[in-house]
Design a protein around this motif. Structure first.
Motif, PDB file in Angstrom:
ATOM      1  N   VAL A 175     -70.338  -5.202 -44.813  1.00 31.55           N
ATOM      2  CA  VAL A 175     -70.346  -4.534 -46.298  1.00 31.55           C
ATOM      3  C   VAL A 175     -70.760  -3.175 -46.531  1.00 31.55           C
ATOM      4  O   VAL A 175     -70.215  -2.319 -47.137  1.00 31.55           O
ATOM      5  N   TYR A 176     -72.087  -2.904 -45.742  1.00 35.30           N
ATOM      6  CA  TYR A 176     -72.818  -1.810 -45.880  1.00 35.30           C
ATOM      7  C   TYR A 176     -71.811  -0.890 -45.141  1.00 35.30           C
ATOM      8  O   TYR A 176     -71.414   0.620 -45.595  1.00 35.30           O
ATOM      9  N   LEU A 177     -71.179  -1.078 -43.951  1.00 36.15           N
ATOM     10  CA  LEU A 177     -70.193  -0.207 -43.443  1.00 36.15           C
ATOM     11  C   LEU A 177     -69.062   0.226 -44.085  1.00 36.15           C
ATOM     12  O   LEU A 177     -68.560   1.230 -44.186  1.00 36.15           O
ATOM     13  N   ALA A 178     -68.440  -0.704 -44.745  1.00 32.39           N
ATOM     14  CA  ALA A 178     -67.221  -0.642 -45.790  1.00 32.39           C
ATOM     15  C   ALA A 178     -67.501   0.260 -46.954  1.00 32.39           C
ATOM     16  O   ALA A 178     -67.055   1.186 -47.317  1.00 32.39           O
ATOM     17  N   ALA A 179     -69.020  -0.189 -47.382  1.00 32.36           N
ATOM     18  CA  ALA A 179     -69.280   0.401 -48.735  1.00 32.36           C
ATOM     19  C   ALA A 179     -69.698   1.961 -48.671  1.00 32.36           C
ATOM     20  O   ALA A 179     -69.450   2.882 -49.387  1.00 32.36           O
ATOM     21  N   ILE A 180     -70.293   2.250 -47.453  1.00 33.52           N
ATOM     22  CA  ILE A 180     -70.663   3.688 -47.165  1.00 33.52           C
ATOM     23  C   ILE A 180     -69.624   4.752 -47.086  1.00 33.52           C
ATOM     24  O   ILE A 180     -69.703   5.768 -47.401  1.00 33.52           O
ATOM     25  N   ARG A 181     -68.308   4.182 -46.597  1.00 34.49           N
ATOM     26  CA  ARG A 181     -67.164   4.962 -46.676  1.00 34.49           C
ATOM     27  C   ARG A 181     -66.264   4.819 -47.949  1.00 34.49           C
ATOM     28  O   ARG A 181     -65.616   5.915 -48.415  1.00 34.49           O
TER      29      ARG A 181
END
Length: 165
Positions: free
Chosen positions: A134-140
């Motif tokens: 979720v962090y990697l998707a949300a940061i983008r």
């Protein structure tokens, strides 16, 4: 027609409020990942309080953390906890728990670690994997959504009351 449904309106307002969050994308992403992590642990009942306290201590976005906690809700919790228990049981090479014939306090007390240990191990595994994803998707995604202009919900004109005789 759907605009008159209060649940649909509340869901749209939550989505709009999330998309309009102010702050750095890293802060919002970390808050969301923190909420997801806490939401996937077996702390049912204390999750929102835990998410807000940790978000304050870590200086992350509190609203995003609370939204992330709602990954486990009354509809998804049985499936999530069953997956976590089964994953932990397989990782620890434990047998299935057998429900005792008599449901006394001492019989239920003996089940404690046979259920909590695999559930805890499985939940930490799934919480860490999901929070990182979720962090990697949300940061983008968050920098893109912060540029969106979301129109206001159209309001119906108020009916004028007839004046007295």
């Amino acid at each position: 027609m759907y605009r008159r449904w209060p649940l649909v309106r509340q869901i749209k307002l939550l989505v709009v409020r999330f998309l309009r969050l102010r702050g750095a994308p890293e802060e919002i992403s970390k808050g969301l990942a923190l909420g997801i992590f806490i939401g996937l642990t077996p702390t049912f009942g204390f999750q929102m309080l835990l998410a807000v306290c940790l978000a304050v201590m870590l200086k992350e976005n509190k609203f995003a953390a609370v939204l992330g906690v709602w990954v486990t809700n009354p509809f998804t919790a049985p499936f999530i906890y069953a997956l976590e228990y089964e994953s932990g049981r397989v990782l620890l090479n434990m047998d299935y728990v057998h429900i005792p014939a008599s449901l006394s306090f001492s019989a239920l007390k003996s089940l404690g670690w046979e259920v909590l240990l695999p559930l805890g191990v499985g939940s930490l595994l799934w919480a860490a994997l999901t929070a990182m994803t979720v962090y990697l998707a949300a940061i983008r995604i968050i920098p893109i959504t912060q540029t969106w202009k979301i129109p206001r919900w159209p309001r119906r004109p108020r009916r004028r009351q007839k004046e007295g005789p």
